[in-house]
Design a protein around this motif. Structure first.
Motif, mmCIF file in Angstrom:
data_model
loop_
_atom_site.group_PDB
_atom_site.id
_atom_site.type_symbol
_atom_site.label_atom_id
_atom_site.label_comp_id
_atom_site.label_asym_id
_atom_site.label_seq_id
_atom_site.Cartn_x
_atom_site.Cartn_y
_atom_site.Cartn_z
ATOM 1 N N LYS A 1 -23.315 -47.946 31.243
ATOM 2 C CA LYS A 1 -22.817 -46.924 32.156
ATOM 3 C C LYS A 1 -21.970 -47.542 33.267
ATOM 4 O O LYS A 1 -20.943 -48.143 33.009
ATOM 5 N N ASN A 2 -22.432 -47.427 34.533
ATOM 6 C CA ASN A 2 -21.601 -47.865 35.654
ATOM 7 C C ASN A 2 -21.814 -49.337 36.013
ATOM 8 O O ASN A 2 -21.202 -49.850 36.943
ATOM 9 N N ILE B 1 -15.995 -51.479 36.545
ATOM 10 C CA ILE B 1 -16.008 -50.088 36.087
ATOM 11 C C ILE B 1 -15.670 -49.115 37.213
ATOM 12 O O ILE B 1 -14.786 -48.250 37.036
ATOM 13 N N PRO B 2 -16.305 -49.195 38.392
ATOM 14 C CA PRO B 2 -15.870 -48.304 39.485
ATOM 15 C C PRO B 2 -14.393 -48.464 39.827
ATOM 16 O O PRO B 2 -13.704 -47.469 40.106
ATOM 17 N N HIS C 1 -19.954 -45.859 29.263
ATOM 18 C CA HIS C 1 -19.625 -45.075 30.442
ATOM 19 C C HIS C 1 -18.933 -43.793 29.981
ATOM 20 O O HIS C 1 -18.155 -43.814 29.027
#
Length: 260
Positions: free
Chosen positions: A106-107, A119-120, A161
């Motif tokens: 995911k993040n 990623i962000p 993600h």
């Protein structure tokens, strides 16, 4: 924008930092001392990653528009690669982690156990590109974000993600070619024309360095880096060979003494 080469901005930073690197002595050159300093080395390795991905993106074919090192915003930020083609619009963020284990869920993205903000940052980059392109053409444009991990020892994707794909360079090309068509050739042409305008991306577009000159300058830096590396390897092998030869000559005498 179409004249910018892969790693365009990073190479400019590399050359600026490299001018401040202390020159190597004759002895340093003889033994293969490193040619890059603490400031210039990260820019060099970053440029290598962007150029590796750029070379692969050239394989996508004429139905895709590929822009490199797109200056964005007001300052010196850029987007490593912007892709526009039948499968949609993508921002590609290249991260080189040579020999490292990369894990993502995911993040979260970890490199050798250390959390990174790849990623962000990619989410922000894709949304930023979406707004700028939407403003340029007058209607909403969806942009997908991609993080390409270059040179890693391994890439483990535990959980994807919802917005950002994390892939290797080869996986990037396969995934783009396998995407379902969402844009007609006409739409690709319109978006490509908008993306090619520097004013679409940057509030104050600046004159850019000549791509051919940057290619030549980067080649020269790369040549000296590789030359120094080969020389260091040569000295290590020579030393190892000398130790092995010496040990091989002494070993029979030692064994003979032990069995007497």
């Amino acid at each position: 924008m179409t004249a910018r080469i892969p790693g365009h901005s990073v190479i400019e930073e590399l050359l600026t930092a490299h001018r401040s690197d202390p020159p190597r002595s004759a002895l340093g050159r003889f033994f293969g001392a490193r040619t890059l300093g603490a400031e210039s080395a990260p820019w060099y390795w970053g440029a290598l990653g962007e150029r590796e991905v750029g070379t692969l993106l050239a394989q996508l074919g004429p139905e895709w528009t590929v822009l490199h090192a797109v200056p964005v915003g007001r300052g010196s930020s850029d987007i490593d690669h912007v892709l526009i083609g039948p499968g949609g619009v993508f921002t590609v963020n290249t991260k080189r982690h040579a020999g490292q284990a990369v894990w993502t869920a995911k993040n979260t993205l970890m490199v050798a156990g250390q959390r990174q903000r790849h990623i962000p940052n990619a989410v922000y980059e894709a949304k930023r590109a979406s707004k700028l392109l939407s403003d340029a053409v007058g209607h909403p444009i969806h942009v997908d974000g991609v993080v390409v991990v270059v040179g890693a020892k391994s890439l483990t994707v535990r959980e994807k993600h919802p917005e950002i794909a994390v892939v290797t360079p080869r996986e990037l090309i396969r995934s783009l070619r396998g995407r379902k068509q969402v844009l007609t050739p006409e739409r690709v042409a319109i978006l490509s024309a908008a993306a090619a305008r520097p004013a679409t991306w940057h509030k104050n577009p600046q004159p850019q360095s000549d791509g051919r000159w940057l290619e030549s300058a980067f080649y020269e830096v790369s040549r000296t880096v590789n030359q120094a590396r080969r020389r260091r390897i040569g000295w290590v092998l020579a030393l190892f060979g000398t130790i092995l030869a010496t040990f091989s000559g002494v070993l029979p005498s030692l064994l003979s003494a032990l069995v007497r």
